[in-house]
Design a protein around this motif. Structure first.
Motif, PDB file in Angstrom:
ATOM      1  N   CYS A 130       0.846  -1.118   0.125  1.00  0.00           N
ATOM      2  CA  CYS A 130      -0.095  -0.016   0.044  1.00  0.00           C
ATOM      3  C   CYS A 130       0.808   1.480  -0.012  1.00  0.00           C
ATOM      4  CB  CYS A 130      -0.973  -0.009   1.306  1.00  0.00           C
ATOM      5  SG  CYS A 130      -1.939   1.490   1.399  1.00  0.00           S
ATOM      6  N   CYS A 133      -0.197   3.052   3.808  1.00  0.00           N
ATOM      7  CA  CYS A 133      -0.071   2.803   5.370  1.00  0.00           C
ATOM      8  C   CYS A 133       0.990   1.837   5.232  1.00  0.00           C
ATOM      9  CB  CYS A 133      -1.202   2.193   5.803  1.00  0.00           C
ATOM     10  SG  CYS A 133      -2.016   0.809   5.332  1.00  0.00           S
ATOM     11  N   CYS A 150      -6.177  -0.831  -0.683  1.00  0.00           N
ATOM     12  CA  CYS A 150      -5.901  -1.239   0.552  1.00  0.00           C
ATOM     13  C   CYS A 150      -7.041  -1.431   1.337  1.00  0.00           C
ATOM     14  CB  CYS A 150      -4.996  -0.300   1.105  1.00  0.00           C
ATOM     15  SG  CYS A 150      -4.379  -0.878   2.919  1.00  0.00           S
ATOM     16  N   VAL A 152      -7.037  -1.536   4.492  1.00  0.00           N
ATOM     17  CA  VAL A 152      -6.961  -0.653   5.734  1.00  0.00           C
ATOM     18  C   VAL A 152      -7.221   0.643   5.484  1.00  0.00           C
ATOM     19  CG1 VAL A 152      -5.181  -0.071   7.619  1.00  0.00           C
ATOM     20  CG2 VAL A 152      -5.122  -2.255   6.575  1.00  0.00           C
ATOM     21  N   CYS A 153      -6.498   1.323   4.347  1.00  0.00           N
ATOM     22  CA  CYS A 153      -6.848   2.651   4.268  1.00  0.00           C
ATOM     23  C   CYS A 153      -7.252   3.297   2.869  1.00  0.00           C
ATOM     24  CB  CYS A 153      -5.320   3.514   4.547  1.00  0.00           C
ATOM     25  SG  CYS A 153      -4.279   3.251   3.186  1.00  0.00           S
TER      26      CYS A 153
HETATM   27 ZN    ZN Z   1      -3.158   1.214   3.374  1.00  0.00          ZN
END
Ligand code: ZN
Ligand code: AP5
Length: 214
Positions: A130, A133, A150, A152-153
């Protein structure tokens, strides 16, 4: 608990180090991530490191050792940490031992994630990182929910510059020459533990928990 992750490039050190950090609530210290963050921010350290990294070579010891030694002295490292990508040469390992000895401390475990070279080359081409992050994925073995995004982000996933096939082979050569001797080094120190890194990510982690305890 102070843990070192050993293993070839792409063996899964980062993947497992993140899981260890989360389960045991200790910081994950990845020298590769620190360099990549510096490259992204355009720092002097990043500029120097990039020259070596893009060729698959190790960054000189003097640029790495103080960085890690300063980091492990920080407050959040009081209950331990997991080192990922450091030490990578015998002089780095000796410098770490010396710095810890001065604090009256020592490493507890060096876990070698064992994966043969043939598997490594296949894995690296599928890795995606990513840009936001730093989370890592694999297009076949640890795919994001949405392609190239991603979980997560929400930022974009890319192939790392040093994951191109020609650079991967160079990194493997450098690993065998400069980093593999650390297996013997930590064997002699009595803290080496081996895990099979060719099985599923969760099965590798299960073997690590057996070593580190619940
Ligand atoms: Zn990320
Ligand atoms: P660094 O970032 O440390 O790279 P590396 O050691 O080459 O390790 P990788 O990050 O490539 O792999 P990994 O073992 O963490 O595997 P991962 O979990 O991502 O260093 C980069 C460069 O920085 C070096 O070449 C050097 O130039 C410089 N550098 C850094 N530290 C240095 C130091 N101390 N001294 C000098 N120079 C230094 O997994 C790989 C892929 O496989 C992922 O896609 C993952 O999802 C997948 N995967 C993981 N486990 C499994 C599994 N069990 N089954 C299937 N797929 C899996």
């Amino acid at each position: 608990m102070k843990v070192i992750m050993l293993g070839a490039p792409g063996a899964g050190k980062g993947t497992q180090a993140k899981k260890i950090a989360s389960k045991y609530q200790i910081p994950h210290i990845s020298t590769g991530d620190i360099f990549r963050a510096n490259i992204k921010e355009g720092t002097e350290l990043g500029k120097k490191a990039k020259e070596y990294m893009d060729q698959g070579l190790l960054v000189p010891d003097e640029l790495v050792v103080d960085l890690v030694v300063d980091r492990v002295k920080q407050d959040d490292c009081k209950n331990g940490y997991v080192l990922d990508g450091f030490p990578r040469t015998i002089p780095q390992a000796e410098a770490l031992d010396k710095a810890l000895a001065a604090l009256g401390e020592k490493m507890d475990y060096a876990i070698n994630v064992d994966v043969p070279d043939e598997n490594i080359v296949k894995r690296m081409g599928g890795r995606r990182a990513c840009v936001g992050c730093g989370a890592t994925y694999h297009i076949a073995y640890a795919a994001p929910k949405q392609e190239d995004i991603c979980d997560v982000c929400g930022k974009e996933l890319i192939l790392r510059d040093d994951d191109k096939p020609e650079t991967v082979q160079k990194r493997l050569d450098v690993y065998h020459e400069q980093t593999q001797p650390l297996i013997d080094y930590y064997h002699h120190a009595g803290i080496l533990r081996e895990v099979d890194g060719t099985v599923d990510i969760d099965d590798v982690f299960a073997s690590i928990i057996k070593i580190l305890g619940e």
